[in-house]
Motif scaffolding. Structure first.
Motif, PDB file in Angstrom:
ATOM      1  N   ILE A  24      40.557  42.575  30.537  1.00  0.00           N
ATOM      2  CA  ILE A  24      40.967  42.685  31.934  1.00  0.00           C
ATOM      3  C   ILE A  24      39.765  42.516  32.859  1.00  0.00           C
ATOM      4  O   ILE A  24      38.776  43.237  32.745  1.00  0.00           O
ATOM      5  CB  ILE A  24      41.650  44.044  32.191  1.00  0.00           C
ATOM      6  CG1 ILE A  24      42.835  44.211  31.224  1.00  0.00           C
ATOM      7  CG2 ILE A  24      42.093  44.162  33.644  1.00  0.00           C
ATOM      8  CD1 ILE A  24      43.349  45.623  31.098  1.00  0.00           C
ATOM      9  N   THR A  25      39.884  41.544  33.759  1.00  0.00           N
ATOM     10  CA  THR A  25      38.847  41.253  34.741  1.00  0.00           C
ATOM     11  C   THR A  25      39.443  41.426  36.137  1.00  0.00           C
ATOM     12  O   THR A  25      40.640  41.670  36.287  1.00  0.00           O
ATOM     13  CB  THR A  25      38.330  39.815  34.591  1.00  0.00           C
ATOM     14  OG1 THR A  25      39.442  38.919  34.733  1.00  0.00           O
ATOM     15  CG2 THR A  25      37.662  39.598  33.243  1.00  0.00           C
ATOM     16  N   ALA A  56      38.628  31.003  33.490  1.00  0.00           N
ATOM     17  CA  ALA A  56      38.713  31.945  34.610  1.00  0.00           C
ATOM     18  C   ALA A  56      38.052  33.272  34.235  1.00  0.00           C
ATOM     19  O   ALA A  56      37.333  33.866  35.040  1.00  0.00           O
ATOM     20  CB  ALA A  56      40.171  32.166  35.007  1.00  0.00           C
ATOM     21  N   LYS A  57      38.252  33.730  33.010  1.00  0.00           N
ATOM     22  CA  LYS A  57      37.678  35.015  32.608  1.00  0.00           C
ATOM     23  C   LYS A  57      36.153  34.967  32.615  1.00  0.00           C
ATOM     24  O   LYS A  57      35.503  35.947  32.975  1.00  0.00           O
ATOM     25  CB  LYS A  57      38.228  35.490  31.271  1.00  0.00           C
ATOM     26  CG  LYS A  57      37.822  34.675  30.073  1.00  0.00           C
ATOM     27  CD  LYS A  57      38.557  35.139  28.847  1.00  0.00           C
ATOM     28  CE  LYS A  57      39.164  34.056  28.030  1.00  0.00           C
ATOM     29  NZ  LYS A  57      39.970  33.061  28.583  1.00  0.00           N
ATOM     30  N   ALA A  58      35.570  33.828  32.244  1.00  0.00           N
ATOM     31  CA  ALA A  58      34.109  33.698  32.282  1.00  0.00           C
ATOM     32  C   ALA A  58      33.618  33.772  33.725  1.00  0.00           C
ATOM     33  O   ALA A  58      32.665  34.504  34.030  1.00  0.00           O
ATOM     34  CB  ALA A  58      33.666  32.399  31.628  1.00  0.00           C
ATOM     35  N   HIS A  59      34.263  33.046  34.628  1.00  0.00           N
ATOM     36  CA  HIS A  59      33.858  33.067  36.031  1.00  0.00           C
ATOM     37  C   HIS A  59      34.071  34.446  36.659  1.00  0.00           C
ATOM     38  O   HIS A  59      33.222  34.927  37.413  1.00  0.00           O
ATOM     39  CB  HIS A  59      34.610  31.992  36.821  1.00  0.00           C
ATOM     40  CG  HIS A  59      34.202  30.600  36.447  1.00  0.00           C
ATOM     41  ND1 HIS A  59      32.923  30.129  36.598  1.00  0.00           N
ATOM     42  CD2 HIS A  59      34.918  29.581  35.902  1.00  0.00           C
ATOM     43  CE1 HIS A  59      32.857  28.877  36.171  1.00  0.00           C
ATOM     44  NE2 HIS A  59      34.055  28.528  35.740  1.00  0.00           N
ATOM     45  N   THR A  61      34.109  37.328  35.123  1.00  0.00           N
ATOM     46  CA  THR A  61      33.128  38.250  34.540  1.00  0.00           C
ATOM     47  C   THR A  61      31.749  38.040  35.153  1.00  0.00           C
ATOM     48  O   THR A  61      31.011  39.005  35.373  1.00  0.00           O
ATOM     49  CB  THR A  61      33.073  38.078  33.007  1.00  0.00           C
ATOM     50  OG1 THR A  61      34.372  38.361  32.471  1.00  0.00           O
ATOM     51  CG2 THR A  61      32.064  39.001  32.366  1.00  0.00           C
ATOM     52  N   GLU A  62      31.403  36.802  35.449  1.00  0.00           N
ATOM     53  CA  GLU A  62      30.106  36.533  36.078  1.00  0.00           C
ATOM     54  C   GLU A  62      30.047  37.121  37.492  1.00  0.00           C
ATOM     55  O   GLU A  62      29.000  37.585  37.930  1.00  0.00           O
ATOM     56  CB  GLU A  62      29.822  35.032  36.099  1.00  0.00           C
ATOM     57  CG  GLU A  62      29.495  34.494  34.718  1.00  0.00           C
ATOM     58  CD  GLU A  62      29.396  32.986  34.662  1.00  0.00           C
ATOM     59  OE1 GLU A  62      30.035  32.291  35.499  1.00  0.00           O
ATOM     60  OE2 GLU A  62      28.683  32.484  33.777  1.00  0.00           O
ATOM     61  N   ARG A  63      31.184  37.104  38.213  1.00  0.00           N
ATOM     62  CA  ARG A  63      31.222  37.640  39.579  1.00  0.00           C
ATOM     63  C   ARG A  63      31.327  39.167  39.611  1.00  0.00           C
ATOM     64  O   ARG A  63      30.758  39.813  40.469  1.00  0.00           O
ATOM     65  CB  ARG A  63      32.403  37.041  40.349  1.00  0.00           C
ATOM     66  CG  ARG A  63      32.145  35.634  40.863  1.00  0.00           C
ATOM     67  CD  ARG A  63      33.203  35.210  41.879  1.00  0.00           C
ATOM     68  NE  ARG A  63      34.562  35.366  41.418  1.00  0.00           N
ATOM     69  CZ  ARG A  63      35.254  34.450  40.750  1.00  0.00           C
ATOM     70  NH1 ARG A  63      34.700  33.311  40.418  1.00  0.00           N
ATOM     71  NH2 ARG A  63      36.495  34.674  40.386  1.00  0.00           N
ATOM     72  N   PRO A  85      30.308  47.248  31.454  1.00  0.00           N
ATOM     73  CA  PRO A  85      29.841  45.971  31.987  1.00  0.00           C
ATOM     74  C   PRO A  85      29.910  44.868  30.927  1.00  0.00           C
ATOM     75  O   PRO A  85      29.772  45.127  29.733  1.00  0.00           O
ATOM     76  CB  PRO A  85      28.393  46.266  32.382  1.00  0.00           C
ATOM     77  CG  PRO A  85      27.979  47.362  31.450  1.00  0.00           C
ATOM     78  CD  PRO A  85      29.210  48.186  31.216  1.00  0.00           C
ATOM     79  N   ALA A  86      30.123  43.666  31.416  1.00  0.00           N
ATOM     80  CA  ALA A  86      30.171  42.496  30.543  1.00  0.00           C
ATOM     81  C   ALA A  86      29.254  41.421  31.111  1.00  0.00           C
ATOM     82  O   ALA A  86      29.023  41.362  32.314  1.00  0.00           O
ATOM     83  CB  ALA A  86      31.593  41.962  30.441  1.00  0.00           C
ATOM     84  N   ARG A  87      28.745  40.596  30.220  1.00  0.00           N
ATOM     85  CA  ARG A  87      27.936  39.468  30.687  1.00  0.00           C
ATOM     86  C   ARG A  87      28.291  38.241  29.863  1.00  0.00           C
ATOM     87  O   ARG A  87      28.661  38.335  28.697  1.00  0.00           O
ATOM     88  CB  ARG A  87      26.457  39.779  30.626  1.00  0.00           C
ATOM     89  CG  ARG A  87      25.888  39.974  29.271  1.00  0.00           C
ATOM     90  CD  ARG A  87      24.387  40.306  29.307  1.00  0.00           C
ATOM     91  NE  ARG A  87      23.916  40.635  27.987  1.00  0.00           N
ATOM     92  CZ  ARG A  87      23.603  39.759  27.043  1.00  0.00           C
ATOM     93  NH1 ARG A  87      23.703  38.478  27.274  1.00  0.00           N
ATOM     94  NH2 ARG A  87      23.190  40.164  25.851  1.00  0.00           N
TER      95      ARG A  87
END
Length: 160
Positions: A24-25, A56-59, A61-63, A85-87
């Protein structure tokens, strides 16, 4: 064994057993959830995911690095959420280490340049561990007959 150790072991055991979670983001307006395979490395205090670089999940998570993982084993009435936190990275060694037959359903090889690694560092967890079907029913009936609350298992919040 202390409760602290027991609670931590319970969290990691549930993650190991269930393996698929809702990742979940936050997209800036709403929470977004999607099923993903979790690669659990307790000794690294990490849960890894493989994804496409442009997903979308990568973007998301980056934001916004704060994510939640929701695990459910309905057959055993075990439920778990993990937050932390995730990276996103392009750690090719770790991607190769994690790549398996499940990942091969999405990419031909670990060397696919589109694969990215999401690393979640668990900080908080909450689990619900309840007896399954017939046992829960018997406990509820006994509680109703005696005017007491049924013991329907454990619920713990755990700082990781």
């Amino acid at each position: 064994m202390s409760d602290f150790t027991h609670e931590h072991d319970k969290v990691w055991d549930l993650v190991d057993d269930i393996t698929i979670c809702m990742f979940i983001t936050h997209d800036g307006q709403r929470h977004r959830a999607r099923p993903m395979a979790a690669y659990v490395r307790r000794d690294e205090h990490a849960i890894y995911f493989l994804t496409n670089a442009e997903s979308a999940k990568a973007h998301q998570t980056e934001r916004d690095h704060d994510v939640t993982l929701a695990f459910a084993d309905k057959g055993h009435n075990d439920y778990l959420t993990i937050s932390g936190p995730a990276r996103v990275s392009n750690d090719r060694d770790k991607i190769r280490d994690l790549f398996n037959a499940f990942a091969q359903a999405s990419w031909q090889s670990a060397d696919d340049p589109d694969i990215r690694l999401i690393t979640v560092t668990p900080e908080e967890a909450e689990y619900w561990d309840s007896p399954g079907g017939p046992v829960a029913l018997v406990k509820m009936m006994a509680a109703a007959a005696t005017n007491r609350r049924p013991d329907l298992g454990d619920n713990e919040k755990v700082n990781l």
